[in-house]
Design an enzyme around this catalytic site. Structure first.
Site: not given
Length: 250
Positions: A139, A135
């Protein structure tokens, strides 16, 4: 028209949900709520479904407040564990809330949900399995909720198949083997340029299977969000439900 309120409307995901609701032919935006604003504005009189995309620290309180106000909720915030789900389930079982629905999904991307489904099918046939989730660096949780869900699905499939622990001769790893989730190693990558990606690796002697899901922008989640909104608004579901596969009939 389905009246949709968005909680966390100024966030990255929330603002994308606002655009998706405005663009869809069968939904209309009723309210947008963000940090510091009164969530009590959202009521059954003005909203059919509230979509909650905030942060883990605020999500449970938001959902319980919406349920208390009589509103159905679709939750996309990560960080939901069994303890949090149990609290919502308990509230929804009270007589005054028995017609309501709360839906919680670790991922709204169709590709990611199908990857989980295929992984659970494959897990019983392979000696080894590991997960790599990748990611963007903004995040806030690791591993991702999607990867945790995948790991639990793999572990359950292995238990149902009577498989034992996976082979691993590592004696010292200094944390390099990732987090062990229900017996499955999960590795989290946070790298600029990524959005949301998952590789599920399976291995047997002489063979390997790789299942991969790639979501290149936040728009990839909107088909699943709108599907959940429509299904919850239909009135066919009451109580607590989890996972987009509930509506995909996998």
């Amino acid at each position: 028209m389905i009246a949709v309120a968005v909680v966390g409307a100024r966030g990255r995901m929330g603002s994308t949900v606002v655009d998706a609701v405005n663009d869809a032919e069968d939904t209309r935006l009723s309210h947008t709520i963000d940090h510091g604003q009164d969530i009590a504005q959202i009521t059954p009189d003005n909203t059919d479904v509230a979509v909650e995309f905030t942060v883990p620290a605020a999500s449970l309180d938001n959902v319980l407040a919406l349920v208390d106000q009589g509103v159905n909720v679709v939750v996309g915030t990560t960080g939901w564990d069994e303890d949090r789900l149990a609290k919502v389930r308990e509230v929804l079982e009270r007589p005054e809330h028995r017609g309501q629905c709360v839906f919680v999904a670790p991922n709204f991307a169709i590709s990611a949900v199908l990857a989980d489904h295929f992984a659970a099918q494959a897990a019983r046939y392979f000696e080894s399995a590991e997960i790599i989730e990748m990611h963007h660096p903004d995040k806030i949780d690791a591993p991702s909720g999607t990867a945790l869900n995948t790991a639990h699905a793999i572990a359950k499939a292995r238990r149902d198949a009577g498989l034992g622990a996976m082979p691993d001769g590592t004696r010292s790893d200094a944390g390099s083997r990732g987090q062990v989730v229900d017996g499955v190693h999960v590795h989290a990558v946070r790298l600029r340029g990524l959005n949301a990606h998952e590789e599920i690796l399976f291995g047997n002697p002489g063979e390997q299977l790789v299942i991969r899901s790639d979501c290149f922008d936040r728009g990839s989640f909107m088909q699943g969000v709108l599907l959940a909104v429509r299904q919850v608004a239909s009135g066919r579901y009451t109580g607590l439900h989890t996972g987009l596969e509930t509506f995909l009939k996998l």
